[in-house]
Motif scaffolding. Structure first.
Motif, short mmCIF file in Angstrom:
data_model
loop_
_atom_site.label_atom_id
_atom_site.label_comp_id
_atom_site.label_asym_id
_atom_site.label_seq_id
_atom_site.Cartn_x
_atom_site.Cartn_y
_atom_site.Cartn_z
N ALA A 1 0.84 -1.20 0.00
CA ALA A 1 0.00 0.00 0.00
C ALA A 1 0.87 1.25 0.00
O ALA A 1 0.63 2.18 -0.78
CB ALA A 1 -0.92 -0.02 1.22
N MET A 2 1.88 1.25 0.85
CA MET A 2 2.73 2.44 0.95
C MET A 2 3.55 2.64 -0.33
O MET A 2 3.76 3.76 -0.78
CB MET A 2 3.63 2.35 2.18
N THR B 1 4.81 5.66 -5.11
CA THR B 1 5.07 5.70 -6.55
C THR B 1 4.04 6.58 -7.27
O THR B 1 4.34 7.18 -8.29
CB THR B 1 5.10 4.30 -7.19
N SER B 2 2.82 6.65 -6.70
CA SER B 2 1.82 7.51 -7.32
C SER B 2 2.25 8.98 -7.24
O SER B 2 1.76 9.83 -7.99
CB SER B 2 0.45 7.32 -6.67
N LEU B 3 3.16 9.28 -6.32
CA LEU B 3 3.69 10.64 -6.21
C LEU B 3 4.79 10.89 -7.24
O LEU B 3 5.34 11.99 -7.31
CB LEU B 3 4.27 10.87 -4.81
N GLY B 4 5.17 9.84 -7.96
CA GLY B 4 6.23 9.97 -8.94
C GLY B 4 7.61 9.74 -8.33
O GLY B 4 8.63 10.11 -8.88
N ILE C 1 2.44 12.11 3.09
CA ILE C 1 2.98 12.77 1.90
C ILE C 1 3.71 14.06 2.29
O ILE C 1 4.81 14.34 1.81
CB ILE C 1 1.85 13.04 0.88
N SER D 1 2.62 1.77 -3.32
CA SER D 1 1.71 2.27 -4.34
C SER D 1 1.49 3.77 -4.15
O SER D 1 1.51 4.55 -5.10
CB SER D 1 0.39 1.52 -4.24
N LEU D 2 1.31 4.17 -2.90
CA LEU D 2 1.09 5.59 -2.60
C LEU D 2 2.31 6.42 -3.00
O LEU D 2 2.18 7.47 -3.65
CB LEU D 2 0.80 5.76 -1.11
N SER E 1 -3.10 9.69 4.58
CA SER E 1 -2.05 9.64 3.56
C SER E 1 -1.45 11.04 3.35
O SER E 1 -0.25 11.16 3.11
CB SER E 1 -2.62 9.13 2.24
#
Lengths: 526, 126
Positions: free
Chosen positions: B19-20, B25-28, B113, B22-23, B109
């Protein structure tokens, strides 16, 4: 259903003199007492007819001692009766109460005591014989009643009533007897030593001797408890007394005095033993209560730790769900949404939700105890079933299986699904324990009869074994050594087995690895 | 992608790791996951890690011990702790030893971030 056996608890059989089996030490002590009495008897025989002379204080002192000893013994036994409502105990305590009461007129009618010629010697003799008749009879009554008595649940008031009634009955009988004795008595020639025993009296004594012997033999054949053991000692004392009296046939000689002293000594010893045993039992009971209290407190602490651990364990999938959901919406919010990532995170969310569900399910399974699904079960069948269920897993991990099942196992009354869960869990643990080891990987499953009335099942592996440092904790809820484990498996296994009044234990295997074994009470023999 | 900051995620719970990751990598950002502190310490990614997100309670080395070990090696990597079992004593110790943040599972989240951004900021400055 009985409560799960606790280590410190005592059952009724262990706290009552009338049911507690005698220890080895007690048996030896009783035997030694009998031997000493016999030796004293043999030593007395050559001097038995040596005259000692009339000791005025002897009879009152003897009667007073007997009165005190019998009354305390009878009180002790009546109290036991009021607890267990056993007719056998009522019989023997009645016998002792009678002994207590009869010592008074017996002492008062002793011919030479008060110089009372009108209080005739025959009365004394009759009283003596009645006592020697009633006491063994009460012991015989006790012995006959004690084994085949279905314990009736008498109301408390009724038991007191029974005690009072028997005491009153004894008093009446006793009044009649003493009255009879005094009226039918003939004057007894004072100081004439040879007049004590005529032919009829000798016959009487022989009869009484046989009666006491019969009581002893009966007790011997049905001996079970501490009380039985020491009643046998009293009977031996009584036999020796009767023997000596019949043998010497004289008053105021060594044998005459010795006979009474020996019986007094045996009665005293029995009382001492019963009292000390009661005190010991009380101490044991107190300890047991303490142990139970501690156990309860320990369980409370475990529940405290458990609830904190459950919170911890539930937060894990919840956190995963929240984070995955946020990640998914971020993947969606991209200029070009990455649907593969979204799909993967959604999958993760689903898995975490399932995990939370399983966790709740296992907590429920651990707490719940349902007797409805229990039925007679052959553990061998269960082992075969579970091996079939886990066959693929075993093959995949290249584990060879050795099965050693004892034929004709007694059945156990158990919940099939729950026991399946236990066995699957133990087998899975064994596979995991051997996963890190190359060779050999052998799973050994055994079943056997565990004397006296249990069925043992063991699951042994050749894995890395359990670190002795953590062996005490492996059954604790949420304790785990596996990176992906919840630590519920063994805790649930143990609670299932204990819910079936059994025991689950772990030990180190002979050639490394560990052995988990559980014993369940056998319910139906084959 | 060599320029993208590397975030190392350490958690013994697999679903949480994923989960972490994915979170992050979604930030780039680049993310690597480890099941234990030991695995991370032996990893070649240790050198290039800009920020560590670690679980507190783990079999083997726990989060605070990992922090100590990194400090002992002279690596001042910003560390964010996450725990499902918040214990005040451990939290105080972690913050005192210079932890960037301390989050209780389940956490927002957004908070994570922000902390990651902060870590990367400090990394750029030095």
């Amino acid at each position: 259903m009985a409560e799960p056996a606790t280590t410190g608890a005592l059952n009724e059989q262990q706290v009552l003199l009338s049911t507690l089996p005698p220890s080895r030490g007690q048996q030896r002590l009783a035997l030694a007492t009998i031997l000493v009495l016999l030796a004293a008897f043999c030593a007395t025989v050559p001097f038995a007819t040596v005259p000692v002379g009339y000791i005025r204080e002897f009879i009152p002192a003897y009667a007073a001692a007997m009165f005190v000893i019998s009354s305390i013994t009878s009180a002790l036994l009546f109290v036991q009766f009021s607890v267990v409502h056993s007719r056998a105990l009522l019989a023997v305590s009645g016998g002792y109460l009678f002994s207590t009461l009869i010592t008074v007129p017996w002492a008062l009618t002793f011919p030479d005591l008060f110089g009372a010629t009108d209080m005739a010697g025959t009365t004394w003799g009759v009283l003596s014989r009645i006592w020697h008749l009633v006491f063994p009879l009460s012991v015989i009554g006790y012995t006959l009643l004690k084994d085949d008595e279905a314990r009736t649940a008498w109301p408390r008031a009724l038991s007191y009533f029974a005690v009072l009634l028997s005491a009153a009955g004894l008093l009446v009988a006793f009044d009649l007897v003493t009255g009879l004795g005094t009226t039918t008595s003939e004057p007894m020639p004072r100081g004439s030593p040879f007049s004590m025993l005529d032919r009829a009296q000798a016959d009487w004594n022989a009869l009484l001797f046989l009666l006491a012997l019969f009581a002893l033999a009966l007790l011997w054949s049905r001996r079970r408890s501490v009380l039985d053991l020491w009643l046998m000692v009293v009977m031996c004392g009584l036999l020796i007394e009767l023997c000596l009296i019949t043998l010497v046939g004289l008053r105021y000689v060594v044998g005459w005095y010795a006979a009474r002293v020996y019986f007094l000594v045996s009665s005293m010893l029995v009382l001492a033993v019963l009292l000390s045993e009661t005190a010991l039992l009380y101490a044991r009971l107190a300890r047991s209560v303490m142990a139970q209290r501690q156990e309860r407190e320990a369980r409370l602490i475990t529940m405290d730790v458990l609830s904190a651990s459950i919170a911890h364990e539930m937060n894990q999938p919840l956190a995963s769900i929240v984070t995955n959901a946020d990640a998914a919406s971020r993947w969606m919010a991209r200029p070009t949404p990455d649907l593969d990532e979204v799909k993967a995170t959604l999958e993760q969310i689903r898995n975490s939700a399932y995990r939370a569900r399983d966790l709740i399910g296992s907590i429920r399974a651990m707490v719940k105890r349902d007797d409805r699904n229990r039925a007679a079960l052959d553990l061998n069948d269960l082992v075969r079933e579970v091996l079939a269920l886990t066959e693929r897993e075993l093959q995949r991990n290249r584990v060879s299986v050795e099965v050693e099942l004892e034929e004709h196992l007694p059945l156990v009354n158990a919940d099939r699904v729950q026991l399946q869960q236990v066995l699957v869990n133990l087998i899975t643990n064994a596979i995991d324990a051997m996963a890190e080891k190359k060779w050999p990987r052998i799973l050994r499953i055994k079943s056997a009869v565990q004397e006296p009335d249990g069925v043992l099942t063991s699951v042994a592996d050749t894995g890395k074994g359990i670190d002795p440092k953590i062996v005490d904790r492996i059954f604790n809820p949420l304790f785990t050594t596996k990176s992906n484990g919840m630590g519920m498996g063994l805790a649930i296994c143990r609670s299932i087995i204990e819910g079936h009044d059994g025991r689950l234990q772990v030990s180190a295997g002979a050639e490394g690895g560990s052995v988990f074994q559980f014993v369940l009470p056998a319910t139906i023999a084959r | 992608m060599q320029d993208a900051p590397i975030i190392s995620i350490i958690d013994d719970d697999e679903s949480m790791r994923c989960a972490m990751k994915s979170l992050v990598t979604s930030l780039g950002l680049d993310a690597y996951t480890f099941a234990s502190a030991e695995a991370f310490l032996q990893s070649p990614h240790l050198e290039h890690t800009s920020c560590v997100i670690t679980d507190l309670q783990m079999p083997g080395l726990n989060g605070v011990e990992l922090q100590k070990s990194l400090l002992a090696q002279g690596r001042r990597i910003p560390i964010i702790f996450v725990t499902a079992f918040p214990e005040e004593r451990l939290r105080a110790r972690a913050i005192e030893a210079g932890a960037l943040g301390f989050l209780s599972k389940p956490f927002e989240s957004e908070t994570l971030i922000k902390l990651i951004d902060k870590a990367i900021e400090t990394g750029r400055k030095t």
